[in-house]
Motif scaffolding. Sequence first.
Motif, short mmCIF file in Angstrom:
data_model
loop_
_atom_site.label_atom_id
_atom_site.label_comp_id
_atom_site.label_asym_id
_atom_site.label_seq_id
_atom_site.Cartn_x
_atom_site.Cartn_y
_atom_site.Cartn_z
N ILE A 14 0.84 -1.21 0.00
CA ILE A 14 0.00 0.00 0.00
C ILE A 14 0.87 1.26 0.00
CG2 ILE A 14 -1.70 1.32 1.32
CD1 ILE A 14 -2.86 -1.44 2.21
N PRO A 15 1.90 1.36 0.88
CA PRO A 15 2.75 2.56 0.85
C PRO A 15 3.46 2.77 -0.50
CG PRO A 15 3.10 1.35 2.87
CD PRO A 15 2.26 0.48 2.00
N ILE A 18 1.08 4.26 -2.97
CA ILE A 18 0.90 5.69 -2.68
C ILE A 18 2.10 6.49 -3.21
CG2 ILE A 18 0.75 7.41 -0.82
CD1 ILE A 18 -0.86 5.28 0.77
N SER A 19 3.32 5.98 -2.97
CA SER A 19 4.53 6.67 -3.46
C SER A 19 4.54 6.73 -4.98
CB SER A 19 5.79 5.96 -2.96
OG SER A 19 5.93 6.14 -1.58
N GLY A 21 1.91 6.80 -6.86
CA GLY A 21 0.91 7.81 -7.19
C GLY A 21 1.48 9.22 -7.08
N ARG A 22 2.32 9.45 -6.06
CA ARG A 22 2.97 10.76 -5.93
C ARG A 22 3.87 11.03 -7.12
NH1 ARG A 22 6.41 11.00 -1.26
NH2 ARG A 22 6.46 13.23 -1.57
N SER A 48 0.03 15.71 -2.34
CA SER A 48 1.34 15.06 -2.29
C SER A 48 1.89 15.04 -0.87
CB SER A 48 2.32 15.77 -3.22
OG SER A 48 3.61 15.25 -3.03
N SER A 51 -0.11 12.57 1.25
CA SER A 51 0.20 11.18 0.89
C SER A 51 1.62 10.80 1.30
CB SER A 51 -0.03 10.94 -0.60
OG SER A 51 0.83 11.74 -1.38
N ASP A 52 2.53 11.78 1.34
CA ASP A 52 3.89 11.52 1.82
C ASP A 52 3.84 11.11 3.28
OD1 ASP A 52 6.67 11.43 1.99
OD2 ASP A 52 6.84 13.56 2.42
N LEU A 54 1.16 9.92 4.83
CA LEU A 54 0.36 8.70 4.93
C LEU A 54 1.16 7.45 4.58
CD1 LEU A 54 -2.43 7.46 5.43
CD2 LEU A 54 -2.90 7.80 2.99
N ASP A 55 1.98 7.51 3.52
CA ASP A 55 2.71 6.29 3.14
C ASP A 55 3.73 5.89 4.21
OD1 ASP A 55 4.97 7.87 2.61
OD2 ASP A 55 4.94 7.52 0.47
N ASP A 73 9.96 6.95 -1.99
CA ASP A 73 9.50 8.10 -1.21
C ASP A 73 10.44 9.30 -1.35
OD1 ASP A 73 7.60 9.30 0.63
OD2 ASP A 73 9.21 9.16 2.10
#
Length: 195
Positions: A14-15, A18-19, A21-22, A48, A51-52, A54-55, A73
């Motif tokens: 999941i992280p 998300i990264s 996606g960023r 961004s 989400s940074d 959050l991940d 990241d």
Amino acid sequence: MSEQGTVSDRVLTIPNVISLGRLVIVPVFAVLIVSGHDGWALIVLAISGASDWLDGVLARRLGQVSRIGQMLDPAADRLFILVTLLGLAWRGSVPWWVVGVLVLRDALLLGLLGVLARHSYGPLPVHLAGKAGTFALLYAFPLLLLAQWHDPIGSVAYVLGWAFAWWGIALYWFAGGLYVVQARRLVVRDGADAA
């Protein structure tokens, strides 16, 4: 770190999604900032930033800290900093020397990675000073973007943006110095072990 303190080789977490996606929204942000859509650019930066955070939280809580995540990241952070800097410099909101100072530091660390790789070391762990510098810069540039707005928001954002920028630049270079010292110790120890 995960609960066991291990770093996995997993890719699909999941992280990491998300990264990724960023990283995907970096070009969207670049187009928005160059075309002067500051409101939308700020929204993308806020997404961004959230989400940074959050991940990182999810990676630790779910035990999904991974090697690829440790690279994705910071890569997303660096790209957002670079694209924001270039966009703001292109628009005349920050001087080009700021771009040069930050790019020079990242070039130094890129060279350091090459030296470490020749000695069979991977990337160095991120220092708190490096995280703080990146954090400050990631706050500075949206504020400098807001500085283009009318007073009083523009004036306050200008002062706060430059305060964060100066702290970010100083911490960024301080962390760079720490990385150089750490890499030098590893290389010297490697040479002593070989002898």
